[in-house]
Write a protein that holds these residues in place. Structure first.
Motif, PDB file in Angstrom:
ATOM      1  N   SER A  40       0.825  -1.320  -0.396  1.00 44.00           N
ATOM      2  CA  SER A  40      -0.105  -0.164  -0.021  1.00 44.00           C
ATOM      3  C   SER A  40       0.767   1.336   0.211  1.00 44.00           C
ATOM      4  CB  SER A  40      -1.024   0.318   1.575  1.00 44.00           C
ATOM      5  OG  SER A  40      -0.108  -0.028   2.668  1.00 44.00           O
ATOM      6  N   VAL A  41       0.368   2.146  -0.446  1.00 46.69           N
ATOM      7  CA  VAL A  41       1.156   3.132  -0.457  1.00 46.69           C
ATOM      8  C   VAL A  41       0.074   4.766  -0.580  1.00 46.69           C
ATOM      9  CG1 VAL A  41       2.558   5.397  -2.617  1.00 46.69           C
ATOM     10  CG2 VAL A  41       2.325   2.792  -2.564  1.00 46.69           C
ATOM     11  N   ARG A  42       0.522   5.200   0.565  1.00 47.54           N
ATOM     12  CA  ARG A  42       0.308   7.381   0.723  1.00 47.54           C
ATOM     13  C   ARG A  42       0.748   8.302   0.334  1.00 47.54           C
ATOM     14  NH1 ARG A  42      -4.583   6.901   4.340  1.00 47.54           N
ATOM     15  NH2 ARG A  42      -3.902   4.757   4.573  1.00 47.54           N
ATOM     16  N   VAL A  43       0.495   8.733  -0.037  1.00 52.76           N
ATOM     17  CA  VAL A  43       1.213   9.471  -0.656  1.00 52.76           C
ATOM     18  C   VAL A  43       0.233  11.310   0.459  1.00 52.76           C
ATOM     19  CG1 VAL A  43       1.357  11.767  -1.796  1.00 52.76           C
ATOM     20  CG2 VAL A  43       2.044   9.191  -2.449  1.00 52.76           C
ATOM     21  N   VAL A  44       0.824  12.039   1.282  1.00 49.11           N
ATOM     22  CA  VAL A  44      -0.079  13.282   2.531  1.00 49.11           C
ATOM     23  C   VAL A  44       0.337  14.458   1.611  1.00 49.11           C
ATOM     24  CG1 VAL A  44      -1.069  13.795   4.549  1.00 49.11           C
ATOM     25  CG2 VAL A  44      -0.738  11.031   4.039  1.00 49.11           C
ATOM     26  N   ALA A  50      -1.695  20.554   8.412  1.00 49.65           N
ATOM     27  CA  ALA A  50      -3.164  19.796   8.746  1.00 49.65           C
ATOM     28  C   ALA A  50      -2.709  19.116   6.687  1.00 49.65           C
ATOM     29  CB  ALA A  50      -4.512  20.950   9.282  1.00 49.65           C
ATOM     30  N   LYS A  51      -3.569  18.736   7.039  1.00 47.54           N
ATOM     31  CA  LYS A  51      -2.765  17.605   5.773  1.00 47.54           C
ATOM     32  C   LYS A  51      -4.297  18.298   5.045  1.00 47.54           C
ATOM     33  CE  LYS A  51      -3.153  12.613   7.733  1.00 47.54           C
ATOM     34  NZ  LYS A  51      -4.037  11.759   7.922  1.00 47.54           N
ATOM     35  N   SER A  52      -4.489  18.000   3.761  1.00 51.41           N
ATOM     36  CA  SER A  52      -4.890  19.147   2.677  1.00 51.41           C
ATOM     37  C   SER A  52      -5.189  18.438   1.702  1.00 51.41           C
ATOM     38  CB  SER A  52      -3.989  20.090   2.405  1.00 51.41           C
ATOM     39  OG  SER A  52      -2.848  19.442   1.215  1.00 51.41           O
ATOM     40  N   ASN A  53      -4.143  17.169   1.738  1.00 49.13           N
ATOM     41  CA  ASN A  53      -4.828  16.098   0.358  1.00 49.13           C
ATOM     42  C   ASN A  53      -4.293  14.941   0.536  1.00 49.13           C
ATOM     43  OD1 ASN A  53      -5.003  14.484  -1.572  1.00 49.13           O
ATOM     44  ND2 ASN A  53      -4.739  16.670  -3.415  1.00 49.13           N
ATOM     45  N   GLU A  54      -4.609  13.988   0.498  1.00 49.38           N
ATOM     46  CA  GLU A  54      -4.162  12.239   0.719  1.00 49.38           C
ATOM     47  C   GLU A  54      -5.013  11.204  -0.332  1.00 49.38           C
ATOM     48  OE1 GLU A  54      -4.545   8.745   4.990  1.00 49.38           O
ATOM     49  OE2 GLU A  54      -4.661  11.331   4.988  1.00 49.38           O
ATOM     50  N   LYS A  55      -3.714  10.774  -0.622  1.00 48.72           N
ATOM     51  CA  LYS A  55      -4.364   9.787  -1.736  1.00 48.72           C
ATOM     52  C   LYS A  55      -3.395   8.446  -1.294  1.00 48.72           C
ATOM     53  CE  LYS A  55      -5.274  12.996  -4.838  1.00 48.72           C
ATOM     54  NZ  LYS A  55      -6.645  11.993  -5.602  1.00 48.72           N
ATOM     55  N   VAL A  56      -4.003   7.106  -1.806  1.00 49.89           N
ATOM     56  CA  VAL A  56      -3.549   6.142  -1.091  1.00 49.89           C
ATOM     57  C   VAL A  56      -3.509   4.804  -2.400  1.00 49.89           C
ATOM     58  CG1 VAL A  56      -4.342   6.240   0.776  1.00 49.89           C
ATOM     59  CG2 VAL A  56      -5.963   5.068  -0.591  1.00 49.89           C
ATOM     60  N   GLY A  57      -2.947   3.959  -2.258  1.00 51.28           N
ATOM     61  CA  GLY A  57      -2.725   3.383  -3.821  1.00 51.28           C
ATOM     62  C   GLY A  57      -2.099   1.786  -2.986  1.00 51.28           C
ATOM     63  N   GLU A  58      -2.383   0.892  -4.381  1.00 51.61           N
ATOM     64  CA  GLU A  58      -1.945  -0.264  -4.196  1.00 51.61           C
ATOM     65  C   GLU A  58      -0.087  -0.090  -5.062  1.00 51.61           C
ATOM     66  OE1 GLU A  58      -1.899  -3.200  -2.203  1.00 51.61           O
ATOM     67  OE2 GLU A  58      -3.017  -2.055  -1.546  1.00 51.61           O
ATOM     68  N   ALA A 143      -7.911   9.346  -0.268  1.00 54.19           N
ATOM     69  CA  ALA A 143      -8.372   8.312   1.054  1.00 54.19           C
ATOM     70  C   ALA A 143      -8.904   8.092   1.660  1.00 54.19           C
ATOM     71  CB  ALA A 143      -7.593   8.759   1.775  1.00 54.19           C
ATOM     72  N   ALA A 144     -10.285   7.562   2.306  1.00 53.47           N
ATOM     73  CA  ALA A 144     -11.102   7.236   2.752  1.00 53.47           C
ATOM     74  C   ALA A 144     -10.892   8.313   4.594  1.00 53.47           C
ATOM     75  CB  ALA A 144     -11.267   5.739   3.163  1.00 53.47           C
ATOM     76  N   VAL A 145     -11.971   8.901   4.914  1.00 55.20           N
ATOM     77  CA  VAL A 145     -11.841   9.895   5.669  1.00 55.20           C
ATOM     78  C   VAL A 145     -12.487   8.750   7.533  1.00 55.20           C
ATOM     79  CG1 VAL A 145     -12.352  11.571   6.832  1.00 55.20           C
ATOM     80  CG2 VAL A 145     -12.706  11.853   4.222  1.00 55.20           C
TER      81      VAL A 145
END
Length: 145
Positions: A40-44, A50-58, A143-145
């Protein structure tokens, strides 16, 4: 110098890239998985604290294998908690069953080294660029909140 951190369970790994090297992060990329499987990959991205954007993927297992090969190249590289010795404006932390390493670790030998070899700086920068490219390529879903 390896950190005194407990290794992850049976073959798991984490790789984390934080930019910039000092101060409040503007973005982080984290890859968590096992070497023989997808990860899993997470880019914040951050705006202030504060987090302004969060993306996830495989990430596919072939790319995981390549990432593990890259970060293993850092084994034995010097590190310093007080100076960005690779001049890449990035922190890289990795934790595998075999080794725990960060360019921000306490390394008494790094104080003796006045200048990091150009090849090591170049290798470190190439690895940072590769981790960032993996984040862009695979973390595309919100990303799910």
């Amino acid at each position: 110098m390896p950190r005194a951190v407990a290794p992850p369970p049976s073959g798991e790994f984490t790789v984390k890239l934080t930019k910039p090297w000092s101060g409040q992060p503007t973005h982080t990329i984290e890859v968590i998985g096992e070497p023989s499987r997808s990860a899993s990959v997470r880019v914040v991205h951050y705006s202030g604290h504060a987090k302004s954007n969060e993306k996830v993927g495989e990430m596919p297992k072939d790319d995981v294998h390549e990432l593990m090969r890259l970060v293993q190249e850092l084994r034995g590289f010097p590190s310093s908690p007080s100076k960005d010795i690779y001049e890449a404006d990035a922190k890289v932390d990795f934790n595998t069953f075999d080794i725990q390493w960060s360019n921000e670790d306490e390394d008494p030998e790094a104080d003796v080294i006045k200048e990091i070899a150009f090849e090591q700086k170049d290798d470190f920068k190439r690895i940072v660029d590769s981790i960032e490219a993996l984040g862009r390529a695979f973390a595309k879903k919100n990303a799910a909140v």
